[in-house]
Design an enzyme around this catalytic site. Sequence first.
Site, PDB file in Angstrom:
ATOM      1  N   ASN A 149      57.711  38.206  15.397  1.00 40.59           N
ATOM      2  CA  ASN A 149      58.100  36.836  15.045  1.00 40.59           C
ATOM      3  C   ASN A 149      58.892  36.837  13.743  1.00 40.59           C
ATOM      4  OD1 ASN A 149      58.273  34.187  14.212  1.00 40.59           O
ATOM      5  ND2 ASN A 149      56.196  33.636  14.818  1.00 40.59           N
ATOM      6  N   PHE A 150      60.203  36.860  13.884  1.00 42.92           N
ATOM      7  CA  PHE A 150      61.101  36.750  12.732  1.00 42.92           C
ATOM      8  C   PHE A 150      61.778  35.380  12.755  1.00 42.92           C
ATOM      9  CE2 PHE A 150      61.688  41.563  13.326  1.00 42.92           C
ATOM     10  CZ  PHE A 150      60.614  41.843  12.484  1.00 42.92           C
ATOM     11  N   CYS A 179      59.793  31.821  12.724  1.00 44.14           N
ATOM     12  CA  CYS A 179      59.207  30.557  12.271  1.00 44.14           C
ATOM     13  C   CYS A 179      59.802  30.141  10.930  1.00 44.14           C
ATOM     14  CB  CYS A 179      57.692  30.681  12.164  1.00 44.14           C
ATOM     15  SG  CYS A 179      56.887  30.486  13.752  1.00 44.14           S
ATOM     16  N   ASN A 221      63.764  30.709  18.235  1.00 44.75           N
ATOM     17  CA  ASN A 221      62.621  30.092  17.593  1.00 44.75           C
ATOM     18  C   ASN A 221      63.045  28.685  17.164  1.00 44.75           C
ATOM     19  OD1 ASN A 221      60.235  29.606  15.941  1.00 44.75           O
ATOM     20  ND2 ASN A 221      59.924  31.819  16.032  1.00 44.75           N
ATOM     21  N   CYS A 232      87.193   4.612  26.348  1.00 44.05           N
ATOM     22  CA  CYS A 232      88.546   5.172  26.293  1.00 44.05           C
ATOM     23  C   CYS A 232      89.378   4.471  25.218  1.00 44.05           C
ATOM     24  CB  CYS A 232      89.213   5.037  27.661  1.00 44.05           C
ATOM     25  SG  CYS A 232      90.753   5.970  27.791  1.00 44.05           S
ATOM     26  N   CYS A 254      89.322  14.069  29.019  1.00 46.68           N
ATOM     27  CA  CYS A 254      88.277  14.401  28.038  1.00 46.68           C
ATOM     28  C   CYS A 254      86.875  14.306  28.622  1.00 46.68           C
ATOM     29  CB  CYS A 254      88.391  13.495  26.822  1.00 46.68           C
ATOM     30  SG  CYS A 254      87.952  11.774  27.150  1.00 46.68           S
ATOM     31  N   CYS A 309      79.682   6.435  31.995  1.00 44.53           N
ATOM     32  CA  CYS A 309      79.562   5.620  33.205  1.00 44.53           C
ATOM     33  C   CYS A 309      78.125   5.628  33.733  1.00 44.53           C
ATOM     34  CB  CYS A 309      80.510   6.150  34.287  1.00 44.53           C
ATOM     35  SG  CYS A 309      80.364   5.244  35.838  1.00 44.53           S
TER      36      CYS A 309
END
Lengths: 79, 429
Positions: B132-133, B135, B200, B352, B382, B389
Amino acid sequence: MSAYAEFDKERQEIDALLRQGYVITGIREDLNGAAVQFTSSGPGVNRVELLLLTADSRKYVTTLIFAGANPAKPLETHM
Amino acid sequence: MADLRIDLAGIKSPNPFWLASAPPTNTGYQVQRAFEAGWGGAVWKTLGDPIINTSSRFAAVHFNGQRVAGFNNIELITDRPLEVNLREIYETKKRFPDHAVVASLMVEPKQEKWHEIVKRVEAVGVDGLELNFGCPHGMAERGMGAASGQQPDLVEAQTYWVKEVAATPVIVKLTPNITDITVVARHAVKGGADAISLINTINSLAGVDIHSWNTIPNVGGQGAHGGYCGPAVKPIALSMVAECARDRGVGVPISGIGGISTWQDVVEFMLMGSTGIQVCTAVMHHGFRIVEEMLDGLNNYLDDKGLASVTELTGKSVPKYSNWGDLDLNYKVVARINEENCINCNKCHIACEDASHQCIDMLTNADGKAFLHVREEDCVGCNLCSIVCPADGAIDMVALDSGVAPMTWNQRQKVISGLNSSYSEAEVV
């Protein structure tokens, strides 16, 4: 003017120069857009610069060259 | 029915659904109930020197009626003695020999500390280790967790120390609280990691009470940053998984984590390079039995796709994930409004007009009926109108044939560079 109309105006200017025998020989892009240099080996005016403002024109002009058409020729596009 | 078994760097599991190291894997009682419900593996709540937690340690972000769109915690690693956890791990493994039991570990960045805990944990029969690197809160202030994970050299060294004595596969769990997660991933691999897991939790403050001016959560009027997870973080996690999956310098199996709540999420993480996945928040919200729906959904999906094994999903979308500069500038989509499905709410027009390119007109036909029309030549594609919608099928984004060859930004820049250099300095504008 719609964005498309602005692009279409610039594209027509590009295409007109190409039809007159000009070749795109340089592009400089800066904060103002793309300054495109057209050169012609024919008589009379042999260098013209167009400042392209719209994104679609700046894309169009490089697409012409990328498509292998330099001396660039107008493309039949739906852009 | 497809084969759901996975093998993550040598850790075998009857299905890809693992519980992440978190409150749901705090005890043998919980993990065994999870296995009974259908979970294929569990990463035990992080073992280390037992801590003391605060009361009031969880908070959630609810959004527009959606409970727990995001989840925040300031809980630390296990508060129970190592021997108690080890006894329960042993009993769990004895009862469920075919399920994956992985021990999450966190100790000070000292070689002897890592050696000691690895030997003691492996002695009870775990299938693998997860370092665990990641938290971001509490333990990081003591030089562990994310504080370690933000230093690539420290990740590499600690992984190396673990690998000096480990007999089982080592997974390195990465923190997202860093600019480029692939840098740390590569260092984990250099240290000998057999796999990586990500992400994490993300540094967070769930909120501030605008009446009391206290943080949310608060401990007697004081707050501290916590770790954020849940559905809201899924896009961030998916992106980081994808970046690691396509990085040739990483090249180890990935256990995907981050906001996974449905079988569809699982498929997405696997397509983007995960061999298996881990879940926490969805279980904290809905309980262990959500895995039943995940199993059914995944099985049906694989059958529909004609896939014999879930492993066939892993990485299939990775080649479709690239750099922006390699995307085709000549690709074009436009919006098409289907009048039969449109409810004339005008949200597309407003979006728009106010936030995009003003190409959706509000018109009235000869019968006086209002309708919306897209001026396709002005549409930049885009997607915003289709996003806002609310009516299914009212707006389609349609790909157009631009009639020209694909050209990426990178190709374009090469064209310009080549053009300018092919003429003399005087010729170039």
